[in-house]
Design a protein around this motif. Structure first.
Motif, mmCIF file in Angstrom:
data_model
loop_
_atom_site.group_PDB
_atom_site.id
_atom_site.type_symbol
_atom_site.label_atom_id
_atom_site.label_comp_id
_atom_site.label_asym_id
_atom_site.label_seq_id
_atom_site.Cartn_x
_atom_site.Cartn_y
_atom_site.Cartn_z
ATOM 1 N N PRO A 78 69.625 72.936 60.421
ATOM 2 C CA PRO A 78 70.623 72.357 61.320
ATOM 3 C C PRO A 78 71.857 73.621 60.908
ATOM 4 O O PRO A 78 72.687 72.684 61.721
ATOM 5 C CB PRO A 78 70.587 70.868 60.225
ATOM 6 C CG PRO A 78 70.349 72.313 58.874
ATOM 7 C CD PRO A 78 69.273 72.430 59.568
ATOM 8 N N ALA A 79 71.681 74.953 60.625
ATOM 9 C CA ALA A 79 72.677 75.097 61.241
ATOM 10 C C ALA A 79 73.483 75.501 62.413
ATOM 11 O O ALA A 79 72.185 75.841 63.447
ATOM 12 C CB ALA A 79 72.423 76.921 60.932
ATOM 13 N N GLU A 83 78.263 78.766 62.296
ATOM 14 C CA GLU A 83 77.632 79.419 61.118
ATOM 15 C C GLU A 83 76.632 80.862 61.157
ATOM 16 O O GLU A 83 76.879 81.447 60.813
ATOM 17 C CB GLU A 83 77.202 78.183 60.605
ATOM 18 C CG GLU A 83 76.989 78.809 59.067
ATOM 19 C CD GLU A 83 76.042 77.478 58.159
ATOM 20 O OE1 GLU A 83 75.811 77.633 56.944
ATOM 21 O OE2 GLU A 83 75.759 76.636 58.803
ATOM 22 N N GLU A 251 78.773 73.579 55.352
ATOM 23 C CA GLU A 251 77.785 75.230 56.035
ATOM 24 C C GLU A 251 76.338 74.722 55.325
ATOM 25 O O GLU A 251 76.479 74.006 54.622
ATOM 26 C CB GLU A 251 78.300 76.214 54.996
ATOM 27 C CG GLU A 251 78.358 75.485 53.932
ATOM 28 C CD GLU A 251 77.844 76.180 52.741
ATOM 29 O OE1 GLU A 251 76.487 76.841 53.378
ATOM 30 O OE2 GLU A 251 78.006 75.299 51.702
ATOM 31 N N THR A 252 75.631 75.739 55.495
ATOM 32 C CA THR A 252 74.081 75.022 54.890
ATOM 33 C C THR A 252 73.368 76.478 54.541
ATOM 34 O O THR A 252 72.984 76.085 53.650
ATOM 35 C CB THR A 252 73.706 75.122 56.692
ATOM 36 O OG1 THR A 252 73.176 76.533 57.692
ATOM 37 C CG2 THR A 252 73.828 74.028 57.612
ATOM 38 N N THR A 255 72.729 75.271 51.064
ATOM 39 C CA THR A 255 73.139 73.850 50.478
ATOM 40 C C THR A 255 71.236 73.402 51.071
ATOM 41 O O THR A 255 71.346 72.189 50.464
ATOM 42 C CB THR A 255 73.770 72.875 51.253
ATOM 43 O OG1 THR A 255 74.092 72.647 52.368
ATOM 44 C CG2 THR A 255 75.158 73.183 50.868
ATOM 45 N N MET A 256 70.484 74.334 51.641
ATOM 46 C CA MET A 256 69.614 73.452 52.366
ATOM 47 C C MET A 256 68.529 74.818 51.482
ATOM 48 O O MET A 256 67.417 74.132 52.001
ATOM 49 C CB MET A 256 69.899 74.786 53.919
ATOM 50 C CG MET A 256 70.301 73.337 54.309
ATOM 51 S SD MET A 256 69.867 72.058 55.203
ATOM 52 C CE MET A 256 68.631 72.442 55.342
ATOM 53 N N HIS A 260 66.264 79.478 52.780
ATOM 54 C CA HIS A 260 67.233 79.404 54.206
ATOM 55 C C HIS A 260 68.453 80.318 53.809
ATOM 56 O O HIS A 260 68.971 80.844 54.593
ATOM 57 C CB HIS A 260 67.959 77.623 54.277
ATOM 58 C CG HIS A 260 68.857 77.750 55.619
ATOM 59 N ND1 HIS A 260 68.588 76.761 57.367
ATOM 60 C CD2 HIS A 260 69.840 77.983 55.994
ATOM 61 C CE1 HIS A 260 69.567 76.976 57.366
ATOM 62 N NE2 HIS A 260 70.738 77.081 56.700
#
Length: 356
Positions: A78-79, A83, A251-252, A255-256, A260
């Motif tokens: 989902p970025a 980003e 942000e991802t 966190t992913m 990722h």
């Protein structure tokens, strides 16, 4: 390669934005190795045919990677577009710094920074390519991959228009016909979408202008230095964006999961490698071949949008795309015809020189 009439009214082939990325004079495509004889080998004994084969493979690699970029952006979700582009800039700069260190090119990079005639245009090019990257990534990640491919199909027509309105060049009849058909296509697609195809137009014009700027500075800077300067200009803004997204919890990158994270880090390599492939291709192939290979990217993008993303193509959109493709066919015919004519004139001039 875009086929644009020369200032004197005589058709000539000029570099595309992609060719311009390759930068230095040594990156300009050639049909044979200097000093080649009639046996089809270069002065150093390397067969021209093997060089051409390598050039085609490098070209397919470059345009193939560019054409498959939508798949990469898709797996980064989902970025979002902002980003992804911010990461692309930061990690590209780090990767370029590594390449500069390996190739011991820091002196060349420093000279580019000190030369205003180089740094100024590259800074402007950085802004244009940032607009292009953001628009492209936004289009792919929001279900408009078909429209992004349209942008790069339209791009040759934009290059022709820049030649007319900016460089005051004269177009041949077939080029004018192609441009006119292009306007018809935009009208059909506007009717289909219910609005102007903004994503496609922004992509086409931002990349067309980017190529125009790079054309001015191309002979003075190589591909690696050019990309390094451009990403350096954008890096502070990209870094700030990454920090803001992190503080906002949007942000991802971290966190992913590890997969990722490394996929985003890989954006630096994914940005630079096609450019290096292209430079290798451009050194080995004539501009006409490069011009034909360039259609690999939007064709692949179009196929991915239809078969992988399952985007909708209405009858009106198919008509619009077919009209665009008709315009491109005319430009290609004009390009090949002019190249053949110029080649014949050069051959005749060489024979006349020998006889004299």
């Amino acid at each position: 390669m875009r086929n644009i009439a020369g200032k004197a009214g005589v058709g000539q082939n000029v570099s595309t934005p992609d060719q311009i990325i390759s930068g230095s004079p040594s990156d300009q495509p050639t049909t044979a190795v200097a000093g080649s004889g009639g046996d089809g080998t270069g002065g150093a004994g390397k067969p021209v045919r093997s060089e051409s084969t390598a050039g085609i493979l490098f070209g397919i690699g470059a345009y193939g990677l560019w054409g498959l970029l939508p798949l990469y952006f898709f797996i980064l979700m989902p970025a979002g577009a902002i980003e992804i582009v911010a990461n692309r800039v930061v990690w590209s700069l780090i990767f370029c710094a590594l390449l500069i260190t390996i190739t011991r090119s820091w002196r060349i990079f420093g000279a580019a920074l000190k030369d205003r005639s180089v740094f100024g245009p590259l800074a402007l090019a950085a802004v244009l390519i940032a607009i292009n990257w953001l628009t492209y990534t936004f289009g792919v990640t929001t279900g408009h991959a078909v429209e992004t491919s349209l942008g790069y199909f339209i791009n040759p027509l934009v290059s022709v228009l820049l030649g007319v309105f900016v460089l005051k060049e004269k177009l041949r009849p077939l080029q004018w016909t192609a441009v006119g058909i292009g306007f018809v296509a935009v009208g059909v697609l506007t009717f289909s979408y219910g609005q102007l195809p903004w994503i496609a137009l922004i992509l086409a014009f931002s990349f067309g202008l980017y190529g125009f700027v790079k054309k001015r500075v191309g002979p003075k800077v190589d591909a690696l230095t050019s990309l390094s300067v451009e990403t350096m200009v954008l890096a502070p803004f990209a870094a700030i964006t990454m920090v803001v997204l992190g503080v906002a919890g949007a942000e991802t990158l971290t966190t992913m999961g590890a997969g990722h994270f490394w996929l985003l880090v890989a954006s630096g390599v994914i940005t630079a490698v096609p450019l290096l492939f292209f430079g290798a291709s451009a050194r080995r192939l004539p501009m006409t071949t490069i011009g034909l290979l360039q259609y690999f990217a939007p064709i692949l993008q179009f196929v991915v949008a239809l078969l992988v993303f399952h985007e909708t193509m209405t009858a009106a959109r198919w008509i619009g795309f077919c009209v665009v493709w008709l315009a491109l066919v005319l430009l290609t015919i004009d390009m090949l015809r002019t190249t053949r004519k110029n080649s014949a004139l050069k051959k005749q001039a060489r024979l006349s020189a020998v006889e004299a």
